[in-house]
Write a protein that holds these residues in place. Structure first.
Motif, short mmCIF file in Angstrom:
data_model
loop_
_atom_site.label_atom_id
_atom_site.label_comp_id
_atom_site.label_asym_id
_atom_site.label_seq_id
_atom_site.Cartn_x
_atom_site.Cartn_y
_atom_site.Cartn_z
N ASP A 5 36.40 45.52 39.37
CA ASP A 5 36.77 45.18 40.64
C ASP A 5 35.61 44.90 41.71
OD1 ASP A 5 39.56 45.28 39.86
OD2 ASP A 5 39.64 47.41 40.45
N HIS A 9 34.88 41.63 43.44
CA HIS A 9 34.79 41.51 45.05
C HIS A 9 33.35 41.21 45.50
CE1 HIS A 9 36.24 42.48 48.95
NE2 HIS A 9 35.22 43.19 49.07
N TYR A 10 32.51 41.71 45.01
CA TYR A 10 30.99 41.38 45.70
C TYR A 10 30.11 40.46 45.13
CZ TYR A 10 32.24 45.77 47.97
OH TYR A 10 32.74 46.84 48.93
#
Ligand code: ADP
Ligand code: MG
Length: 315
Positions: A5, A9-10
């Protein structure tokens, strides 16, 4: 937050440039390079407490980790294209990661360099970035090629970052405003990417200054099998350094690290073109000396102590 995740996400950036056939998410990335260009690749690691002080803001860490790598591409005259990021984190701190990515992305957007993959592990904070650039075949700038009689030039100012570090480590006292400026130069180097690309047509040799002017110049001299004569009055100093006594300021400028400016040699006949470039692009460029025959010897017209071996003083 789970590792996958976190990566999603980043580090899954969009929009993906067309020459990136495959980016973050598979086992490796796939890139296509134009037939008339060649790959130019470099990698640098920043370890907390070694390459940047503990408690450096996360935004600055992200920015600087990419900046020092872009500076290596600039030194080669390469166009930045893609990079990978190997990140070792002591813990998943989302506020830190948010700020780190913001700093990283700010500079990446400015230079149109795209994140294509990486690795995420747990351990003491360390950031490894591998940058990939391209340049027309056989046109990249090297440390070798400087000729006797060439002018020696440097971009920007020297010594500010070293002064900033000395302030943080309480080895140097500066007024508040000057201290802030120097710490800003330490945390946010300006990779001279456009200058590097322009220099491909003019400079005979080029490198970036990361370990201190004299130490780095000696690498260039060794590769080119020449020497150098430096003029202390031409060493570019910021307003902050001008407020120090001359020996302290020159010591910082000649031996301090973390400048990330370009050091290059230029045949004298190209000086006019360089002045034009400087005017149009509003960049500070200083002629700091001249290439000589004395292989690997650096001489300076000022009696400074604490310079590396092979340095000598002339009047
Ligand atoms: P593998 O186990 O095959 O090495 P990883 O789980 O390490 O796969 O990575 C999965 C995908 O996420 C890969 O495409 C990898 O390049 C990417 N990736 C992992 N960490 C990062 C990171 N810090 N920045 C960018 N991409 C990352
Ligand atoms: Mg992996």
């Amino acid at each position: 937050m789970h590792e996958f995740d976190l990566i999603k996400h980043y580090f899954t950036w969009t929009p993906v440039p067309s020459e990136v056939r495959l980016s973050v998410g598979d086992d490796a990335a796939i890139l296509q390079i134009p037939p008339h260009e060649e790959f130019i690749i470099s990698v640098d690691t920043l370890v907390e407490g070694v390459h940047f002080p503990v408690a450096t803001p996360a935004h600055a860490v992200g920015y600087k980790a990419l900046a020092v790598n872009l500076s290596d591409l600039a030194a080669m005259g390469a166009h930045p294209r893609w990079f990978t990021l190997a990140l070792t984190l002591p813990a998943v701190n989302q506020t830190w990661l948010e700020e780190f990515t913001r700093g990283l992305r700010e500079l990446a957007t400015e230079h149109q360099i795209f994140l294509i993959g990486g690795d995420t592990t747990r351990g003491p904070l360390s950031i490894t970035i591998q940058v990939m650039g391209t340049a027309p075949k056989y046109q990249a700038l090297l440390r070798q090629g400087a000729q006797v009689g060439d002018l020696i030039l440097v971009s920007g100012n020297l010594g500010d970052a070293a002064a900033g570090l000395a302030v943080i480590q309480q080895r140097l006292n500066l007024a508040h405003e000057e201290a802030t400026d120097c710490i800003q130069r330490l945390n946010y180097p300006s990779p001279r990417v456009e200058l590097g690309c322009w220099l491909r047509d003019y400079a005979t040799s080029c490198m970036d200054v990361s370990d201190g002017l004299v130490a780095d110049l000696k690498h260039l001299l060794k590769r080119s099998q020449v020497g150098a004569k430096l003029y202390h009055q031409n060493i570019p100093l910021s307003g902050a350094l001008h407020k120090l006594n001359l020996s302290t300021a020159l010591g910082l400028a000649l031996t301090g690290g973390d400048d990330y400016e370009l050091l290059f040699t230029l045949p004298q006949q190209h000086l006019e073109q360089l002045k034009q470039y400087q005017l149009v692009n509003q960049i500070k460029l200083s002629v700091i000396g001249e290439i000589t025959q004395q292989i690997e010897q650096v001489s300076l017209d000022y009696p400074l102590v604490n310079l590396p071996d092979g340095y000598n003083h002339f009047q």
